[in-house]
Design a protein around this motif. Structure first.
Motif, PDB file in Angstrom:
ATOM      1  N   TYR A  69       0.842  -1.192   0.000  1.00  5.04           N
ATOM      2  CA  TYR A  69       0.000   0.000   0.000  1.00  5.04           C
ATOM      3  C   TYR A  69       0.880   1.245   0.000  1.00  5.04           C
ATOM      4  N   THR A 107       1.098   5.381   1.357  1.00  6.89           N
ATOM      5  CA  THR A 107       0.575   6.452   2.198  1.00  6.89           C
ATOM      6  C   THR A 107       0.981   7.770   1.560  1.00  6.89           C
ATOM      7  N   THR A 108       0.598   8.841   2.187  1.00  7.70           N
ATOM      8  CA  THR A 108       0.998  10.158   1.688  1.00  7.70           C
ATOM      9  C   THR A 108       2.504  10.333   1.782  1.00  7.70           C
ATOM     10  N   GLU A 109       3.169   9.505   2.582  1.00  7.75           N
ATOM     11  CA  GLU A 109       4.613   9.611   2.793  1.00  7.75           C
ATOM     12  C   GLU A 109       5.442   8.662   1.931  1.00  7.75           C
ATOM     13  N   LYS A 114       4.624   1.125   1.133  1.00  2.98           N
ATOM     14  CA  LYS A 114       4.806   0.265   2.296  1.00  2.98           C
ATOM     15  C   LYS A 114       4.379  -1.158   1.973  1.00  2.98           C
ATOM     16  N   SER A 116      -4.489   2.480   8.530  1.00  3.16           N
ATOM     17  CA  SER A 116      -4.389   3.913   8.802  1.00  3.16           C
ATOM     18  C   SER A 116      -4.214   4.197  10.290  1.00  3.16           C
ATOM     19  N   THR A 121      -1.610   4.733  11.797  1.00  3.99           N
ATOM     20  CA  THR A 121      -0.545   5.712  12.003  1.00  3.99           C
ATOM     21  C   THR A 121      -1.045   7.085  11.582  1.00  3.99           C
ATOM     22  N   GLU A 169      -0.006   8.618   9.019  1.00  2.32           N
ATOM     23  CA  GLU A 169       0.020   8.693   7.563  1.00  2.32           C
ATOM     24  C   GLU A 169      -1.282   8.155   6.977  1.00  2.32           C
ATOM     25  N   LYS A 170      -1.836   8.870   6.033  1.00  2.00           N
ATOM     26  CA  LYS A 170      -3.081   8.474   5.389  1.00  2.00           C
ATOM     27  C   LYS A 170      -2.784   7.500   4.247  1.00  2.00           C
ATOM     28  N   VAL A 171      -3.521   6.381   4.195  1.00  7.21           N
ATOM     29  CA  VAL A 171      -3.379   5.417   3.100  1.00  7.21           C
ATOM     30  C   VAL A 171      -4.073   5.995   1.874  1.00  7.21           C
TER      31      VAL A 171
END
Length: 164
Positions: free
Chosen positions: A86, A88-90, A93, A150, A152, A154-156
């Protein structure tokens, strides 16, 4: 082994193969999804090869998540490990997701056996932190799994290459 059900060596080997990427390994032969069940005699947790998928089985799939979800039985209990990709915005992963499926319409005695064996299995699968509980069709929606991922800050933003 509180329930008296042992974990087969094959299950531990499959876990070690799915969690560690070794240079030179054939990616197509890696498990994407490995499903486990309690054997007919009720003594061991074993791999259900009919419900397990390797990367070679999904390379032409348009929607990998749908394929993964379709492998989870809706009328029987099982466990699974899903090698989830997946973004995330970062960053991109990967994580291993433990699946516990105990459908509402499964026999009560079987659901109790699976529930009481889960802790021993998870102990053998050390380091798997995300659990996806599947009790009915609504639990098999992408949004349910995205919500689990989600946890964390960070948004998926995508799961298996599909925007969420």
């Amino acid at each position: 082994m509180a329930s008296g059900v042992a974990i087969s060596d094959e299950v531990v080997l499959a876990y070690n193969q799915i969690k560690i990427r070794r240079q030179g390994d054939d990616e197509k032969e890696r498990y994407k999804l490995v499903m486990f069940c309690i054997s007919e005699n009720g003594k061991n947790i074993v791999i259900n090869h009919d419900l397990s998928l390797k990367n070679k089985h999904i390379e032409n799939e348009e929607n990998v998540f749908k394929k993964i979800a379709s492998m989870i039985p809706l009328k029987d209990c099982c466990y699974g490990l899903y090698d989830c990709n997946y973004a995330t915005t970062e960053s991109q992963k990967q994580t291993l997701i433990f699946i516990m499926s105990a459908p509402d319409n499964a026999p009560l005695k079987k659901k109790m056996l699976y529930a009481s064996s889960k802790a021993a299995l998870k102990q053998k699968l050390e380091g798997v932190s995300t659990e996806w509980q599947v009790n009915d069709c609504s639990d098999m929606e992408m949004a349910v799994l995205v919500d689990k991922l989600s946890g964390t800050k960070e948004k998926v933003i995508s799961l298996e290459g599909k925007k969420v």
